[in-house]
Structure formats: structure tokens, C-alpha cells
Design an enzyme around this catalytic site. Structure first.
Site, mmCIF file in Angstrom:
data_model
loop_
_atom_site.group_PDB
_atom_site.id
_atom_site.type_symbol
_atom_site.label_atom_id
_atom_site.label_comp_id
_atom_site.label_asym_id
_atom_site.label_seq_id
_atom_site.Cartn_x
_atom_site.Cartn_y
_atom_site.Cartn_z
ATOM 1 C CB SER A 117 -0.916 -0.036 1.287
ATOM 2 O OG SER A 117 -1.820 0.994 1.189
ATOM 3 C CG HIS A 140 -4.509 -1.353 -2.568
ATOM 4 N ND1 HIS A 140 -4.729 -0.331 -1.873
ATOM 5 C CD2 HIS A 140 -3.821 -2.044 -1.621
ATOM 6 C CE1 HIS A 140 -4.515 -0.009 -0.736
ATOM 7 N NE2 HIS A 140 -3.673 -1.088 -0.304
#
Length: 232
Positions: A117, A140
Site C-alpha cells: 500500500s 492497490h
């Protein structure tokens, strides 16, 4: 008498080093030629809100003044950033990434278990980045928890935040922006989410990370960068 004073100073430095390790997961690595400062970024990156006591966390408000002091320190030659993070507060992680990227001293990052992340910008923020073969990185889109007001402005804000992160990653690595966006929007890899998980070799192959390597490789790179800086 002089030996006693030197012993007391060494004991004080060792105690300070041990205290730093317990408080912030950081330590000084020194030998006769240079001194490097090792910073660990582990667990979740804690931002504006406190995390639960049972979670491992890296507090960005602790790291910011530490990084500023390291930039001005005459004793520290370079900084080693060890990453094993699941991500966390987006703005806090991006703030730390921008700070590391703006340092003039040699900086090297190593992704160990994972750099997921917002850990991705942190991994590429150093002047040289490494990843161990078994490590993974999860890429993501920006996510948020809690109440979201279903208006265009809210989704526009998330999109602009994502563009800021993508811009930072692509400007500090060799990954292609289009391919990075494709990895973010992949629906085939994560069971209940959108995104991709890549391992160490793949991260290097797509240009996200510079090299596959571990601690000794990172220290060797820091020494080479330090020597180049001194010669210039």
C-alpha cells in the site's frame, strides 16, 4: 583518568543507542570510516489517529523530527530504511516519503517481509532501493474506512490523492505509469479487493525497485554513495 572518561562516554552512547532501538526501532551503525543510521518502518504507519495498543505501528510524528535531525547531523553519513509494513495512513506515509526523497544524504531502502500500500512510495523514496526475493508488495487504489459522503467531490478527492501517489512513485522509480495503473485495477489477484501482489523479482523487472538484495547489498550501496559524495 582519560580511559575512564572514554569508557563513560562509550557506555552513554551504547545506552542511548539501545533506548533509540526500543523507542523508535532505530539504531546507529558505525565503524572506523562511516556512521549510518538505520530506521525501521514496521506494522501500520500511524497518522492523525492513534491505533489500538495491540497493533505494531510506526508513528510518523516521531520519524519526521528524527529525519530532520539526521539531515543536519555531521556524524551520520547515510540512512538505511528497513521496510516491513502493511501500509496505513496515506497522508502520513506520503509525507514521510517526500521527506526521505528530499534528503541530500545518501539513502537506501530495503523491503523485507513486505512494502504494501503506502509502503510502495516509502520503498522508492530512497536514492537506491532493494527488495529481498521473498518479499511482496501490494499495489492497490486509495481506500478509505468509515463514513463516505456519496457526492462527486468525495470521489474526486480520492482520485486526486491516488494521482499524487502515482506521480510520486513514477517520478522516483522506473515503473511505467500505465502499467502501474493496470496493476492497481487488476481484479484477478485479490479475493475481495482490487489490486496486485508482486514479489521481489517482479518488482525489479517492472522497474519499481532498483535491485534484488538484502542487508549487505544495501550497506555496500550506502558506502559507495558515501565515497562518491566525499570525492565530489
Amino acid at each position: 583518568m582519560q580511559n575512564d572518561t572514554e569508557n563513560q562516554e562509550n557506555t552513554y552512547e551504547n545506552n542511548q543507542n539501545t533506548e533509540n532501538m526500543f523507542k523508535s526501532g532505530s539504531t546507529v551503525i558505525s565503524n572506523s570510516q562511516e556512521s549510518f543510521y538505520c530506521i525501521s518502518i514496521i506494522g501500520q504507519i500511524e497518522g492523525h489517529y492513534l491505533l489500538n495498543n495491540n497493533q505494531k505501528a510506526t508513528k510518523y510524528d516521531h520519524l519526521i523530527p528524527l529525519l530532520v535531525s539526521l539531515e543536519e547531523s555531521e556524524e551520520i553519513s547515510g540512512i538505511l530504511v528497513m521496510l516491513n509494513t502493511m501500509g496505513g495512513d496515506v497522508e502520513a506515509g506520503l509525507a514521510l516519503s517526500e521527506l526521505i526523497a528530499s534528503m541530500s544524504k545518501p539513502t537506501v531502502s530495503v523491503v523485507l517481509g513486505g512494502g504494501h500500500s503506502i509502503g510502495v512510495p516509502l520503498a522508492v523514496s530512497a536514492k537506491r532501493s532493494f527488495i529481498v526475493p521473498s518479499a511482496t508488495m501490494t499495489i492497490h487504489p486509495v481506500r478509505t474506512s468509515g463514513l463516505v459522503i456519496g457526492v462527486p467531490q468525495a470521489f474526486d478527492y480520492l482520485q486526486r490523492m491516488q494521482d499524487r501517489i502515482i506521480s510520486f512513485i513514477t517520478s522516483h522509480s522506473n515503473v511505467d505509469e500505465g502499467y502501474l495503473r493496470k496493476l492497481m485495477s487488476d481484479t484477478s489477484q485479490l479475493a475481495n479487493d482490487v489490486g496486485s501482489v508482486i514479489d521481489g523479482k517482479e518488482a525489479v523487472k517492472i522497474g519499481l525497485i532498483d535491485s534484488v538484495g538484502g542487508l549487505s547489498d544495501a550497506l555496500e550501496a550506502l558506502r559507495a554513495m558515501t565515497k562518491d559524495e566525499k570525492s565530489n
